[in-house]
Design a protein around this motif. Structure first.
Motif, short mmCIF file in Angstrom:
data_model
loop_
_atom_site.label_atom_id
_atom_site.label_comp_id
_atom_site.label_asym_id
_atom_site.label_seq_id
_atom_site.Cartn_x
_atom_site.Cartn_y
_atom_site.Cartn_z
N UNK A 100 -5.16 -4.11 -0.22
CA UNK A 100 -4.19 -4.63 -1.18
C UNK A 100 -4.85 -5.52 -2.23
N UNK A 101 -5.77 -6.37 -1.81
CA UNK A 101 -6.42 -7.31 -2.74
C UNK A 101 -7.47 -6.66 -3.62
N UNK A 102 -8.30 -5.90 -3.01
CA UNK A 102 -9.47 -5.38 -3.72
C UNK A 102 -9.23 -4.03 -4.37
N UNK A 103 -8.14 -3.37 -4.01
CA UNK A 103 -7.86 -2.02 -4.52
C UNK A 103 -9.12 -1.17 -4.42
N UNK A 111 -7.08 -6.98 8.57
CA UNK A 111 -8.25 -7.14 7.70
C UNK A 111 -8.28 -6.03 6.65
N UNK A 112 -8.15 -4.78 7.10
CA UNK A 112 -8.20 -3.65 6.17
C UNK A 112 -6.97 -3.62 5.26
N UNK A 113 -5.83 -3.99 5.77
CA UNK A 113 -4.62 -4.00 4.95
C UNK A 113 -4.75 -5.00 3.81
N UNK A 114 -5.17 -6.21 4.14
CA UNK A 114 -5.33 -7.25 3.13
C UNK A 114 -6.42 -6.85 2.13
N UNK A 124 -12.09 1.20 -4.35
CA UNK A 124 -12.34 2.36 -5.20
C UNK A 124 -12.53 3.63 -4.38
N UNK A 125 -12.93 3.44 -3.14
CA UNK A 125 -13.06 4.59 -2.25
C UNK A 125 -11.93 4.51 -1.24
N UNK A 126 -11.70 5.57 -0.55
CA UNK A 126 -10.52 5.63 0.32
C UNK A 126 -10.64 4.67 1.49
N UNK A 127 -9.49 4.26 1.98
CA UNK A 127 -9.44 3.38 3.13
C UNK A 127 -10.07 4.06 4.34
N UNK A 128 -9.85 5.35 4.48
CA UNK A 128 -10.43 6.08 5.60
C UNK A 128 -11.96 5.99 5.57
N UNK A 129 -12.55 6.17 4.40
CA UNK A 129 -14.00 6.09 4.25
C UNK A 129 -14.50 4.70 4.62
N UNK A 139 0.84 -1.19 0.00
CA UNK A 139 0.00 0.00 0.00
C UNK A 139 0.87 1.25 0.00
N UNK A 140 0.25 2.38 -0.24
CA UNK A 140 1.00 3.64 -0.17
C UNK A 140 1.04 4.12 1.28
N UNK A 141 1.93 5.08 1.54
CA UNK A 141 2.15 5.56 2.90
C UNK A 141 0.87 6.09 3.52
N UNK A 142 0.06 6.82 2.76
CA UNK A 142 -1.17 7.38 3.33
C UNK A 142 -2.13 6.29 3.79
#
Length: 157
Positions: A135-138, A129-132, A140-145, A110-113
């Motif tokens: 990385x897998x699903x890429x 869970x969120x990291x995997x 479309x909305x931000x990880x924060x969201x 993943x990227x630093x952000x």
């Protein structure tokens, strides 16, 4: 084949090659940035904190380091970002093997952000869970969201 089809196929083949190369460049740059932050965190922990999780003088040291790095390299080295590098190293040090000289470890996908967002999650299983998933699903909305939505509807309280 018509002349126009040959030109179109030639263009599409070259376009695909260029797009793939751009994606590889972005992935490599992101990996280098994340690995650099990991190593910065390692240096802070090992040299300034003598391997302890927290040092009483850490805040003052990070402020001074932040000022020096910002003066030398510009934005990106705030005290809070240096705190993130420290926490990142502490959370990921057991997952990262020593890379072969000239190569980066393959663990940073993943990227630093994204990692900064992951650092806000205390529970290791939830963070994994969120990291995997990212990385897998890429996503479309931000990880924060994504994290905020789960927190609003389930176990985050």
């Amino acid at each position: 084949m018509k002349k126009r089809e040959v030109k179109n196929n030639l263009f599409l083949s070259i376009k695909l090659l260029i797009e793939e190369a751009k994606q590889k460049v972005v992935r490599n740059v992101n990996s280098i940035i994340v690995y650099t932050h990991f190593e910065i965190g390692k240096i802070i922990i090992k040299n300034e904190q003598k391997g302890k999780k927290r040092a009483q003088y850490a805040k003052k040291t990070l402020i001074q380091l932040s000022t020096a790095l910002t003066n030398e390299y510009g934005n990106g080295y705030s005290r809070s970002n240096l705190e993130y590098t420290r926490k990142f190293y502490l959370l990921y040090k057991n997952r990262i093997s020593q890379p072969v000289v000239g190569e980066l470890p393959g663990s940073f996908q993943l990227c630093w952000s994204h990692y900064i967002q992951l650092l806000t999650i205390e529970d290791e299983n939830e963070r994994n869970f969120y990291e995997v998933g990212a990385a897998r699903e890429a996503y479309l909305y931000s990880l924060e969201h994504s994290i905020e939505n789960v927190c609003n509807f389930s176990f985050c309280g």
